[in-house]
Motif scaffolding. Sequence first.
Motif, PDB file in Angstrom:
ATOM      1  N   GLN A 177       0.835  -1.193   0.000  1.00  0.00           N
ATOM      2  CA  GLN A 177       0.000   0.000   0.000  1.00  0.00           C
ATOM      3  C   GLN A 177       0.872   1.246   0.000  1.00  0.00           C
ATOM      4  O   GLN A 177       2.072   1.193   0.246  1.00  0.00           O
ATOM      5  N   ILE A 178       0.239   2.378  -0.294  1.00  0.00           N
ATOM      6  CA  ILE A 178       0.958   3.648  -0.386  1.00  0.00           C
ATOM      7  C   ILE A 178       1.452   4.119   0.980  1.00  0.00           C
ATOM      8  O   ILE A 178       2.611   4.474   1.155  1.00  0.00           O
ATOM      9  N   ASN A 179       0.557   4.133   1.957  1.00  0.00           N
ATOM     10  CA  ASN A 179       0.880   4.666   3.278  1.00  0.00           C
ATOM     11  C   ASN A 179       1.696   3.637   4.061  1.00  0.00           C
ATOM     12  O   ASN A 179       1.177   2.610   4.505  1.00  0.00           O
ATOM     13  N   THR A 180       2.982   3.889   4.235  1.00  0.00           N
ATOM     14  CA  THR A 180       3.856   2.956   4.942  1.00  0.00           C
ATOM     15  C   THR A 180       3.834   3.155   6.446  1.00  0.00           C
ATOM     16  O   THR A 180       4.357   2.330   7.193  1.00  0.00           O
ATOM     17  N   ARG A 181       3.248   4.259   6.919  1.00  0.00           N
ATOM     18  CA  ARG A 181       3.202   4.540   8.351  1.00  0.00           C
ATOM     19  C   ARG A 181       1.980   3.939   9.027  1.00  0.00           C
ATOM     20  O   ARG A 181       1.984   3.660  10.204  1.00  0.00           O
ATOM     21  N   SER A 182       0.920   3.794   8.253  1.00  0.00           N
ATOM     22  CA  SER A 182      -0.344   3.349   8.838  1.00  0.00           C
ATOM     23  C   SER A 182      -1.160   2.624   7.790  1.00  0.00           C
ATOM     24  O   SER A 182      -0.938   2.777   6.584  1.00  0.00           O
ATOM     25  N   ALA A 183      -2.114   1.806   8.250  1.00  0.00           N
ATOM     26  CA  ALA A 183      -3.020   1.127   7.334  1.00  0.00           C
ATOM     27  C   ALA A 183      -4.104   2.067   6.829  1.00  0.00           C
ATOM     28  O   ALA A 183      -4.850   1.723   5.909  1.00  0.00           O
ATOM     29  N   ASP A 184      -4.194   3.257   7.430  1.00  0.00           N
ATOM     30  CA  ASP A 184      -5.190   4.234   6.995  1.00  0.00           C
ATOM     31  C   ASP A 184      -4.794   4.851   5.661  1.00  0.00           C
ATOM     32  O   ASP A 184      -3.629   4.814   5.266  1.00  0.00           O
ATOM     33  N   LEU A 188      -4.051  12.830   1.425  1.00  0.00           N
ATOM     34  CA  LEU A 188      -4.695  13.193   0.168  1.00  0.00           C
ATOM     35  C   LEU A 188      -5.803  12.213  -0.194  1.00  0.00           C
ATOM     36  O   LEU A 188      -6.852  12.597  -0.712  1.00  0.00           O
ATOM     37  N   GLN A 189      -5.590  10.925   0.115  1.00  0.00           N
ATOM     38  CA  GLN A 189      -6.618   9.932  -0.183  1.00  0.00           C
ATOM     39  C   GLN A 189      -7.883  10.161   0.644  1.00  0.00           C
ATOM     40  O   GLN A 189      -8.986   9.861   0.186  1.00  0.00           O
ATOM     41  N   LYS A 190      -7.729  10.670   1.844  1.00  0.00           N
ATOM     42  CA  LYS A 190      -8.892  10.881   2.700  1.00  0.00           C
ATOM     43  C   LYS A 190      -9.888  11.865   2.102  1.00  0.00           C
ATOM     44  O   LYS A 190     -11.079  11.814   2.404  1.00  0.00           O
ATOM     45  N   VAL A 191      -9.406  12.777   1.255  1.00  0.00           N
ATOM     46  CA  VAL A 191     -10.302  13.776   0.657  1.00  0.00           C
ATOM     47  C   VAL A 191     -10.486  13.537  -0.842  1.00  0.00           C
ATOM     48  O   VAL A 191     -11.039  14.378  -1.539  1.00  0.00           O
ATOM     49  N   SER A 192     -10.019  12.390  -1.346  1.00  0.00           N
ATOM     50  CA  SER A 192     -10.219  12.092  -2.767  1.00  0.00           C
ATOM     51  C   SER A 192     -10.570  10.616  -2.911  1.00  0.00           C
ATOM     52  O   SER A 192     -11.444  10.117  -2.218  1.00  0.00           O
ATOM     53  N   PRO A 195      -8.337   3.842  -1.033  1.00  0.00           N
ATOM     54  CA  PRO A 195      -8.086   2.459  -1.444  1.00  0.00           C
ATOM     55  C   PRO A 195      -9.355   1.612  -1.504  1.00  0.00           C
ATOM     56  O   PRO A 195      -9.506   0.780  -2.402  1.00  0.00           O
ATOM     57  N   LYS A 196     -10.278   1.817  -0.562  1.00  0.00           N
ATOM     58  CA  LYS A 196     -11.503   1.021  -0.569  1.00  0.00           C
ATOM     59  C   LYS A 196     -12.355   1.307  -1.807  1.00  0.00           C
ATOM     60  O   LYS A 196     -13.077   0.429  -2.288  1.00  0.00           O
ATOM     61  N   ASP A 197     -12.257   2.545  -2.339  1.00  0.00           N
ATOM     62  CA  ASP A 197     -12.979   2.866  -3.569  1.00  0.00           C
ATOM     63  C   ASP A 197     -12.408   2.080  -4.747  1.00  0.00           C
ATOM     64  O   ASP A 197     -13.153   1.549  -5.584  1.00  0.00           O
ATOM     65  N   ILE A 198     -11.082   2.009  -4.808  1.00  0.00           N
ATOM     66  CA  ILE A 198     -10.422   1.254  -5.868  1.00  0.00           C
ATOM     67  C   ILE A 198     -10.758  -0.226  -5.750  1.00  0.00           C
ATOM     68  O   ILE A 198     -11.029  -0.909  -6.753  1.00  0.00           O
ATOM     69  N   LEU A 216      -2.202   1.567  -9.017  1.00  0.00           N
ATOM     70  CA  LEU A 216      -3.402   2.368  -9.268  1.00  0.00           C
ATOM     71  C   LEU A 216      -3.510   3.502  -8.250  1.00  0.00           C
ATOM     72  O   LEU A 216      -3.821   4.640  -8.609  1.00  0.00           O
ATOM     73  N   GLN A 217      -3.273   3.183  -6.986  1.00  0.00           N
ATOM     74  CA  GLN A 217      -3.320   4.219  -5.951  1.00  0.00           C
ATOM     75  C   GLN A 217      -2.299   5.320  -6.234  1.00  0.00           C
ATOM     76  O   GLN A 217      -2.610   6.514  -6.138  1.00  0.00           O
ATOM     77  N   HIS A 218      -1.092   4.905  -6.584  1.00  0.00           N
ATOM     78  CA  HIS A 218      -0.021   5.871  -6.832  1.00  0.00           C
ATOM     79  C   HIS A 218      -0.365   6.772  -8.017  1.00  0.00           C
ATOM     80  O   HIS A 218      -0.200   8.003  -7.943  1.00  0.00           O
ATOM     81  N   ILE A 219      -0.857   6.191  -9.100  1.00  0.00           N
ATOM     82  CA  ILE A 219      -1.197   6.971 -10.293  1.00  0.00           C
ATOM     83  C   ILE A 219      -2.327   7.953  -9.999  1.00  0.00           C
ATOM     84  O   ILE A 219      -2.283   9.123 -10.393  1.00  0.00           O
TER      85      ILE A 219
END
Length: 367
Positions: A177-184, A188-192, A195-198, A216-219
């Motif tokens: 996953q993108i976020n290496t610090r947390s599973a959240d 930027l993803q929180k307001v756009s 991962p669950k949407d993808i 996909l997340q990164h792009i």
Amino acid sequence: MLQNQANWLNTLKPNFKILTLKDRLICAVGALLGLGLSSLISWIALNGFNAWYIAPMGASAVLLFAVAASPLAQPWNVVVGNTIAGIIGVSCALWIPNLTIAFSVAVALSIFLMMTTDSLHPPSGAVAITAVLGGGEVHNLGYAFVLYPVLLNSILLLIIAVIFNRFMGKQYPQKAQINTRSADPTALQKVSVQPKDIQQVLAKQTELLDISEYDLQHIILEAQYLADARKPETYTCGDIMTKDVICLYENDEVKDVLAKFKQINLMSLPVVNTQNILIGTLALYDVMECFNREPDMKFAWGNQVQDIMNKKVITVKPDQSIQTLIPYFVERSFNYIPVVENKKLIGIISRADMIAVLNQQLRESGK
């Protein structure tokens, strides 16, 4: 004619990014080192055994060094996929006398089991065929073929691929996953797009996509960042207009116009001259009226666009606010409005463009 052939050939090409010369050379050098070193080590380990290396490793090298980000190139896929294919291939070679039936069944079962275990690896199909058609040297090995050369080759090539890709600054294997610090999700993803949407969209896909969820997340994040940086406080016509405009030329004949209307499924198009200066619009309704007016069908077919077009055109400038366009789309039911600069057609704004940007503004105002 040549243009049509070129367009047809382009439909056969994948939508694939062509890397720079440097990156292409790096991929080639990686494959050279990977195959050369793994082959040499296998040969030494097996004391010069004739079948110390198998051809499918060449296909694995393409994935491991050229498209290492592919889900099909991950370590699990290489090891598990090749192992499954080796076992199935040897089994079919032992129990099915007919070679054609044997390798066909071997590949089919390998595909099914690899997809079931999420270990799909295209070169594994060749591993299954090699187990069936490899000849006496391979057949004499029996299930030992799975251990060597298949598993030995796979692990050696994989180790070299990990070292080489890391040395070249590439992330391999891919992160989860993108976020290496947390599973959240990231900030930027929180307001756009999250991962669950993808995941929900991918769950509805009936085809296997050769791109990871991580990619996909990164792009999407990179694209969202660019879109936010480009977003103005007040949209102008130039911000939302379509620049690649399908248009008609004043000297086009009616028969050609009808073919274009049918091809693109639009009811009206702008008309320009050879200098790309907007001189009118032509609707399918105007063409039908032309046929109604002309009793001689042959004469009607001979008309040109400039003979039947509407020369009174409502236009806008690229720096004009899109708010001024709303009356045309709402009260006068326009399908599109041409955007001109120095009398030249530089774009069009459709009703769909307006709906999209107004919807975006409504979403932002509701946050």
